[in-house]
Design a protein around this motif. Structure first.
Motif, PDB file in Angstrom:
ATOM      1  N   SER A   1       2.097   8.878  -6.609  1.00  0.00           N
ATOM      2  CA  SER A   1       2.283  10.306  -6.375  1.00  0.00           C
ATOM      3  C   SER A   1       3.642  10.772  -6.906  1.00  0.00           C
ATOM      4  O   SER A   1       4.083  11.871  -6.624  1.00  0.00           O
TER       5      SER A   1
ATOM      6  N   SER B   1       1.049   4.001  -3.226  1.00  0.00           N
ATOM      7  CA  SER B   1       0.699   5.417  -3.108  1.00  0.00           C
ATOM      8  C   SER B   1       1.917   6.292  -3.406  1.00  0.00           C
ATOM      9  O   SER B   1       1.797   7.339  -4.036  1.00  0.00           O
TER      10      SER B   1
ATOM     11  N   ASN C   1       0.831  -1.202   0.000  1.00  0.00           N
ATOM     12  CA  ASN C   1       0.000   0.000   0.000  1.00  0.00           C
ATOM     13  C   ASN C   1       0.867   1.254   0.000  1.00  0.00           C
ATOM     14  O   ASN C   1       0.615   2.188  -0.766  1.00  0.00           O
TER      15      ASN C   1
ATOM     16  N   TYR D   1      -4.328   9.469  -4.751  1.00  0.00           N
ATOM     17  CA  TYR D   1      -2.879   9.252  -4.653  1.00  0.00           C
ATOM     18  C   TYR D   1      -2.144   9.969  -5.775  1.00  0.00           C
ATOM     19  O   TYR D   1      -0.965  10.271  -5.665  1.00  0.00           O
TER      20      TYR D   1
END
Lengths: 208, 392
Positions: A107, A103, A99, B300
């Protein structure tokens, strides 16, 4: 530096909300208080660039949101803003480490395992690296969502009611974590809450 | 961890959700792939068994039966023909070669064929060991015969009458093995060859002295295509024999076979379509459950295109894994069928490797995967990340 000036927003079929101006330098924290329905979460979403205001300006580190395209805003948010939701959400099929990795990758930040492990140990989840999020307790899940926000070393953390579903012990843990990180990395912190346990956390506070 | 890996993880770590779609897909694929393998093998087998034979002269009856019995050795002959009579016919400048074939006996279900030394040439057969028969009662055997019956050079055996297992044993004469052929992937592998004279000798009690020497059929090769046009017609209208053309009869058989295969293929296609529907339902339902996750992925920093790609890839991966499983199932099933249930020597040489026409199946599965994902991908595109997450 975060500057919010004469911001207004209208939810469909409701009255316009006018937000007070905000100015926040690095290291600083802000508590946003208010009853439910007063627009606390809306303010967070506006500063996160998730929704567009009717009018007003938001500037984070010299970048004006108005001047960014939607795609650029997505990228900007990914790099600079750590979001902590009231109820934590994760990807069910991925374990804790995956996880974090997803992310960070999405990003557009560097995926580095050392940082993940360091952050997880800071939030006390070192032993849960290979566990799926839904096997964690509520307090652990909230700490994981903080770790998710922290790993990309954002310039501001926006936390929406991060303590409302936690008991006193977990509430303290979460708050201390956020404060410590903000001090260490020089990052701004906005906490929206109606939780009386933390309303005096920072000198700066606004009420909606 | 990225979108590619995430789509793989979502498919693999949700076996309960995805396995039904995968199994349906694999069933459809397995059936079609099995049909392709069998018809491919059959066609190759038919063509290699044809060897250099352009025409078969046999007793009157069904032409397909003449071909089945004299070329593929899987049916009873239509009757016998007189060798001197047929020799008059094949003594023609248009005919390059004529090889007599006589049979009626078997050893452990392998046919004993009385013929001339030109017979192995039809199949370009090579000797593996020993030699071609030269004396009466000497035999040269095909590679499968040698392998399955364990007959070796020098071994003696009795033939049994008829083409089935329970005929009476000709125990007054024994055959002796003098040679073994290399594998030729043709019907020759399953035959025991001897001289026509030997067959006559064994059946000498059954043949009255004043009767003509009889054979079962004559395998003919023409010198030029003109022979193909003239000679069969001449035989069929002017003699008591019949001329059967293998290429024509084989086309008739493939047509008959093709009808059955296409019926089965339509059923398999339906199964694949159902699997597509199942993939669709699967993704559609999971989209409801995963609304938050997808919104989260957007927050995200993923854009809508990445989100759509995630769903599309999951769909294609499910159908792809189903297809792989299907290929495995088709081959396993064939191996089991060939080794356990079928005692048909003609299917021994079926090939299990990937054949070109199976690419069509892969493409089909790919297309089904894409179609199944259209609506879910659109749904994912429409997800309002902020509303989804803040209305939690």
């Amino acid at each position: 530096m975060l500057e919010v000036k004469s911001l207004t927003f209208t939810h469909e079929g409701q009255n316009q909300i006018c937000f007070p101006d905000i100015s926040l330098s690095n290291n600083e924290g802000l508590i946003v208080l208010g009853n439910s329905g007063s627009g606390k979460t809306t303010l967070i979403n506006l500063i996160a660039g998730l929704i567009k205001p009717d009018s007003g300006d938001i500037t984070l580190n010299q970048t004006k949101y108005n001047e960014l395209s939607l795609d650029d805003l997505d990228i900007f948010r990914g790099k600079n803003i750590g979001l902590i939701f009231q109820k934590p959400h994760f990807i069910r099929n991925l374990n804790v480490l995956e996880n974090l990795s997803l992310s960070t990758h999405l990003s557009r930040n560097k995926v580095r395992r050392e940082i993940f492990e360091e952050t997880l140990s800071e939030v006390g989840l070192s032993a849960k690296v290979n566990v799926r999020p839904n096997e964690l307790s509520e307090g652990e899940q909230q700490r994981l969502s903080i770790a998710m926000a922290l790993v990309k070393e954002p310039s501001i953390i926006l936390a929406d009611e991060p303590t409302s579903s936690l008991d006193d012990i977990n509430c303290n843990k979460v708050i201390n974590l956020l404060k410590a990180f903000s001090q260490k990395k020089g990052c701004k912190l906005i906490i929206v809450t109606h939780d009386s346990r933390i309303k005096d956390l920072f000198k700066k506070k606004i009420s909606l | 961890m990225n979108i590619n890996k995430l789509s793989l993880v979502n498919v693999i770590r949700n076996p309960v959700d995805t396995s039904v779609s995968m199994i349906l897909m694999s069933l459809g694929v397995a059936i079609i792939s099995m049909m392709l393998l069998i018809s491919n093998a059959t066609k190759n087998q038919l063509e290699s068994n044809l060897g250099g034979v352009d025409m078969v002269i046999g007793a009157k009856g069904s032409p397909i039966q003449v071909i089945l019995s004299s070329i593929f050795h899987i049916d009873n002959p239509t009757g016998n023909i007189s060798l001197p009579e047929v020799k008059k016919i094949v003594n023609d400048p248009l005919i390059q070669s004529a090889v007599p074939v006589s049979f009626g006996d078997n050893y452990k279900n392998y046919r004993i064929v009385g013929t001339s030394k030109e017979f192995p040439d039809i199949y370009s057969a090579q000797l593996k060991s020993g030699k071609i028969w030269s004396q009466n009662l000497e035999v040269t055997i095909g590679s499968s015969v040698a392998q399955k019956t364990k007959l070796k050079i020098g071994d003696k055996f009795y033939g049994s009458h008829g083409l089935g297992l329970d005929g009476h044993i000709h125990d007054n004469y024994d055959y002796v093995v003098v040679g073994i052929f290399e594998q030729s992937n043709s019907v020759l592998d399953n035959l025991i060859l001897t001289d026509t004279q030997s067959v006559w000798m064994i059946h000498s009690n059954d043949i009255a002295d004043n009767q003509d020497k009889m054979i079962t059929s004559m395998l003919v090769k023409f010198k030029s295509p003109i022979g193909l046009i003239q000679i069969p017609r001449k035989i069929n209208s002017n003699t008591t024999f019949q001329a059967a053309l293998p290429s024509m009869e084989i086309n008739r058989m493939i047509d008959l076979l093709g009808f059955g295969i296409s019926t089965i293929n339509i059923i398999a296609l339906l199964i694949i379509v159902v699997s597509g529907v199942s993939i669709f339902l699967n993704l559609y339902n999971s989209l409801r459950k995963r609304r938050f996750e997808l919104a989260l992925i957007r927050v995200y920093g993923a854009n809508k295109l990445q989100l759509m790609r995630l769903i599309l890839q999951e769909s294609i991966l499910i159908s792809f894994f189903g297809t792989l499983l299907g290929f495995a199932i088709s081959r396993l099933t064939l191996v089991v069928i060939l080794n356990v249930f079928v005692d048909n020597h003609n299917l021994d040489t079926i090939s299990l490797s990937f054949i070109d026409s199976e690419i069509v199946i892969v493409m089909l599965a790919f297309i089904v995967g894409i179609f199944a994902s259209i609506i879910p991908v659109y749904k994912a595109y429409k997800i309002d990340a902020i509303k989804t997450l803040t209305n939690a």
